[in-house]
Write an enzyme that holds these catalytic residues in place. Structure first.
Site, PDB file in Angstrom:
ATOM      1  N   ARG A 153    -112.993  44.775 -14.614  1.00  0.00           N
ATOM      2  CA  ARG A 153    -111.702  45.262 -14.137  1.00  0.00           C
ATOM      3  C   ARG A 153    -111.872  45.849 -12.747  1.00  0.00           C
ATOM      4  NH1 ARG A 153    -109.477  42.422 -17.175  1.00  0.00           N
ATOM      5  NH2 ARG A 153    -108.051  42.942 -18.880  1.00  0.00           N
ATOM      6  N   GLU A 172    -104.036  44.396  -8.127  1.00  0.00           N
ATOM      7  CA  GLU A 172    -103.656  42.984  -8.255  1.00  0.00           C
ATOM      8  C   GLU A 172    -102.128  42.857  -8.250  1.00  0.00           C
ATOM      9  OE1 GLU A 172    -105.675  41.472 -11.735  1.00  0.00           O
ATOM     10  OE2 GLU A 172    -107.596  42.156 -11.012  1.00  0.00           O
ATOM     11  N   HIS A 222    -108.256  36.492 -10.449  1.00  0.00           N
ATOM     12  CA  HIS A 222    -108.303  36.853 -11.878  1.00  0.00           C
ATOM     13  C   HIS A 222    -108.150  35.621 -12.779  1.00  0.00           C
ATOM     14  CE1 HIS A 222    -107.546  40.462 -14.779  1.00  0.00           C
ATOM     15  NE2 HIS A 222    -108.158  39.475 -15.406  1.00  0.00           N
TER      16      HIS A 222
HETATM   17  P1  NDP Z   1    -117.112  44.570 -25.199  1.00  0.00           P
HETATM   18  O1  NDP Z   1    -116.354  45.731 -25.735  1.00  0.00           O
HETATM   19  O2  NDP Z   1    -117.720  43.592 -26.124  1.00  0.00           O
HETATM   20  O3  NDP Z   1    -118.270  45.090 -24.213  1.00  0.00           O
HETATM   21  C1  NDP Z   1    -118.097  46.159 -23.344  1.00  0.00           C
HETATM   22  C2  NDP Z   1    -119.467  46.593 -22.840  1.00  0.00           C
HETATM   23  O4  NDP Z   1    -119.285  47.642 -21.883  1.00  0.00           O
HETATM   24  C3  NDP Z   1    -120.378  47.146 -23.927  1.00  0.00           C
HETATM   25  O5  NDP Z   1    -121.703  46.720 -23.680  1.00  0.00           O
HETATM   26  C4  NDP Z   1    -120.252  48.661 -23.755  1.00  0.00           C
HETATM   27  O6  NDP Z   1    -121.435  49.288 -24.228  1.00  0.00           O
HETATM   28  C5  NDP Z   1    -120.095  48.770 -22.248  1.00  0.00           C
HETATM   29  N1  NDP Z   1    -119.406  49.981 -21.817  1.00  0.00           N
HETATM   30  C6  NDP Z   1    -118.164  50.402 -22.160  1.00  0.00           C
HETATM   31  N2  NDP Z   1    -117.877  51.576 -21.570  1.00  0.00           N
HETATM   32  C7  NDP Z   1    -118.972  51.910 -20.845  1.00  0.00           C
HETATM   33  C8  NDP Z   1    -119.302  53.022 -20.023  1.00  0.00           C
HETATM   34  N3  NDP Z   1    -118.436  54.033 -19.840  1.00  0.00           N
HETATM   35  N4  NDP Z   1    -120.506  53.031 -19.427  1.00  0.00           N
HETATM   36  C9  NDP Z   1    -121.394  52.024 -19.609  1.00  0.00           C
HETATM   37  N5  NDP Z   1    -121.133  50.944 -20.381  1.00  0.00           N
HETATM   38  C10 NDP Z   1    -119.941  50.895 -20.988  1.00  0.00           C
HETATM   39  O7  NDP Z   1    -116.082  43.844 -24.211  1.00  0.00           O
HETATM   40  P2  NDP Z   1    -116.079  42.317 -23.707  1.00  0.00           P
HETATM   41  O8  NDP Z   1    -117.446  41.933 -23.308  1.00  0.00           O
HETATM   42  O9  NDP Z   1    -115.348  41.477 -24.677  1.00  0.00           O
HETATM   43  O10 NDP Z   1    -115.135  42.467 -22.395  1.00  0.00           O
HETATM   44  C11 NDP Z   1    -115.478  43.366 -21.368  1.00  0.00           C
HETATM   45  C12 NDP Z   1    -114.342  43.543 -20.390  1.00  0.00           C
HETATM   46  O11 NDP Z   1    -114.233  42.417 -19.545  1.00  0.00           O
HETATM   47  C13 NDP Z   1    -112.941  43.651 -21.007  1.00  0.00           C
HETATM   48  O12 NDP Z   1    -112.666  44.969 -21.429  1.00  0.00           O
HETATM   49  C14 NDP Z   1    -112.036  43.206 -19.884  1.00  0.00           C
HETATM   50  O13 NDP Z   1    -111.553  44.323 -19.161  1.00  0.00           O
HETATM   51  C15 NDP Z   1    -112.937  42.369 -18.995  1.00  0.00           C
HETATM   52  N6  NDP Z   1    -112.491  40.965 -18.969  1.00  0.00           N
HETATM   53  C16 NDP Z   1    -112.093  40.400 -17.780  1.00  0.00           C
HETATM   54  C17 NDP Z   1    -111.671  39.093 -17.738  1.00  0.00           C
HETATM   55  C18 NDP Z   1    -111.224  38.464 -16.468  1.00  0.00           C
HETATM   56  O14 NDP Z   1    -110.328  37.636 -16.498  1.00  0.00           O
HETATM   57  N7  NDP Z   1    -111.830  38.768 -15.346  1.00  0.00           N
HETATM   58  C19 NDP Z   1    -111.593  38.266 -18.953  1.00  0.00           C
HETATM   59  C20 NDP Z   1    -112.069  38.942 -20.133  1.00  0.00           C
HETATM   60  C21 NDP Z   1    -112.485  40.239 -20.117  1.00  0.00           C
HETATM   61  P3  NDP Z   1    -121.449  50.838 -24.778  1.00  0.00           P
HETATM   62  O15 NDP Z   1    -120.249  50.951 -25.684  1.00  0.00           O
HETATM   63  O16 NDP Z   1    -122.764  50.973 -25.459  1.00  0.00           O
HETATM   64  O17 NDP Z   1    -121.329  51.696 -23.567  1.00  0.00           O
END
Ligand code: NDP
Length: 322
Positions: free
Chosen positions: A232, A261, A279
């Site tokens: 994001r 965006e 995006h």
């Molecule tokens: P997941 O929930 O599977 O993974 C999120 C990851 O981020 C986990 O490894 C989590 O680990 C880590 N994380 C979350 N918060 C923190 C933090 N504060 N500090 C460090 N690490 C953090 O999500 P997805 O992989 O399915 O998707 C990730 C994101 O990608 C979505 O939320 C979306 O915003 C974005 N996205 C963008 C797209 C685009 O079109 N460009 C398309 C699809 C998704 P932990 O909880 O251990 O911290």
């Protein structure tokens, strides 16, 4: 049709999702996610919302019988899930069905950034290959890079698995270490940035991740540093990123997401070491159809079985007996 659940669509919706919902539900559409558009009829009648990641608390509060918000997309930063949780409203999203598409796009964006392939193609299309000769050599290469993942969830792991095939060293930072993963873990983002030269940002856009990729992190990546953001826009401090690129603090960036965006700063567009996408990481017909189906299937499941298929972690609710 009197007893069909009333589903509100505030703004646009994917045509396939709209078509299926129209068959199954009593669908009502308004122009946007704006509480002032809610008529008395909708205020009591609406039990579900289907959305492209935009439902503020005020819209939920204008709908007294709202039970479920079905979000199109895995990222739901535009839906106030904390507020939904407080009201007992379930929020669902579309995880997993887009992992491969987003991971493939991330690899494409990484290579486009390093090898400047979009600019090379433009060179050919503009007739410059004939007029001016070969396209300039790219200053950067993927070979030998150390790649750090900021986020190693469903999508981060799909990207990492692809990069294993490229023979690159992989490390990651998340809040908690992942079991069953052989990559080097760093308990701070700064530690990760110091250890790698390529940072792939694939965390959700939350208050906690906001502007965490800042001047200090970019400095730590170093002069060969490259940032790829497919998560994001708000996770990266865009102003700091532009300054770091302009001053040569880092070498390049590939961005699919932005802070405001669809507006992309002119300063970014002016930089040749940057590759920019509007995006589109999940934006193929096939993948968007799968996402559309999951949006509808979550609603169907909720009203039929009392459970969403893929609720977000903040709202692990089942439907109370009515
Ligand atoms: P997941 O929930 O599977 O993974 C999120 C990851 O981020 C986990 O490894 C989590 O680990 C880590 N994380 C979350 N918060 C923190 C933090 N504060 N500090 C460090 N690490 C953090 O999500 P997805 O992989 O399915 O998707 C990730 C994101 O990608 C979505 O939320 C979306 O915003 C974005 N996205 C963008 C797209 C685009 O079109 N460009 C398309 C699809 C998704 P932990 O909880 O251990 O911290």
């Amino acid at each position: 049709s009197q007893d069909r659940p009333v589903i509100l669509i505030p703004g646009k919706m994917h045509p396939r999702a709209l078509e299926r919902m129209t068959d199954l539900f009593d669908v009502r559409q308004i122009d946007g996610a704006d509480a002032s558009l809610i008529t008395p009829d909708l205020a009591t009648g609406v039990v579900g919302i289907a959305t492209f990641n935009k439902v503020p608390a005020a819209l939920m509060d204008a709908l007294e019988n709202l039970e479920i918000v079905s979000n199109f997309g895995v990222g739901y930063d535009g839906v106030d899930a904390g507020h939904a949780a407080g009201r007992g409203i379930v929020v669902t999203h579309t995880p997993d069905v887009l992992n491969d598409e987003v991971a493939d796009t991330a690899i494409g964006l990484l290579i486009n950034t390093l090898r400047r392939l979009p600019a090379a193609e433009q060179w050919l299309r503009d007739g410059r290959w004939v007029k001016d000769g070969p396209f300039p050599l790219s200053p950067l290469s993927l070979s030998g890079r150390k790649v750090g993942f900021y986020g190693l969830g469903r999508i981060g792991q799909a990207i990492a698995r692809r990069l294993e095939g490229f023979g690159l060293e992989i490390a990651y930072h998340t809040r908690s270490r992942r079991d069953g993963v052989a990559y080097a873990y760093h308990d701070t983002l700064l530690g990760l940035a110091q250890a790698v030269d390529t940072l792939i940002v694939i965390v959700p856009g939350t208050a906690e991740t906001r502007h965490t990729v800042n001047a200090e992190i970019l400095q730590a990546l170093g002069a060969d540093g490259v940032v790829i953001n497919v998560g994001r826009g708000i996770t990266v401090d865009e102003t700091a990123l532009i300054a770091a690129l302009e001053q040569g603090v880092i070498a390049g960036a590939g961005l699919d997401v932005f802070e405001r965006e669809p507006h992309v700063p002119q300063a970014l567009m002016a930089l040749p070491q940057v590759s920019l996408l509007p995006h589109v990481a999940s934006a193929s017909v096939a993948t968007r159809n799968k996402m559309a189906d999951l949006v509808v299937d979550n609603l169907v499941s909720w009203f039929k079985t009392g459970k969403g298929l893929t609720p977000v972690s903040e709202t692990p609710f089942t439907r109370p007996a009515r």
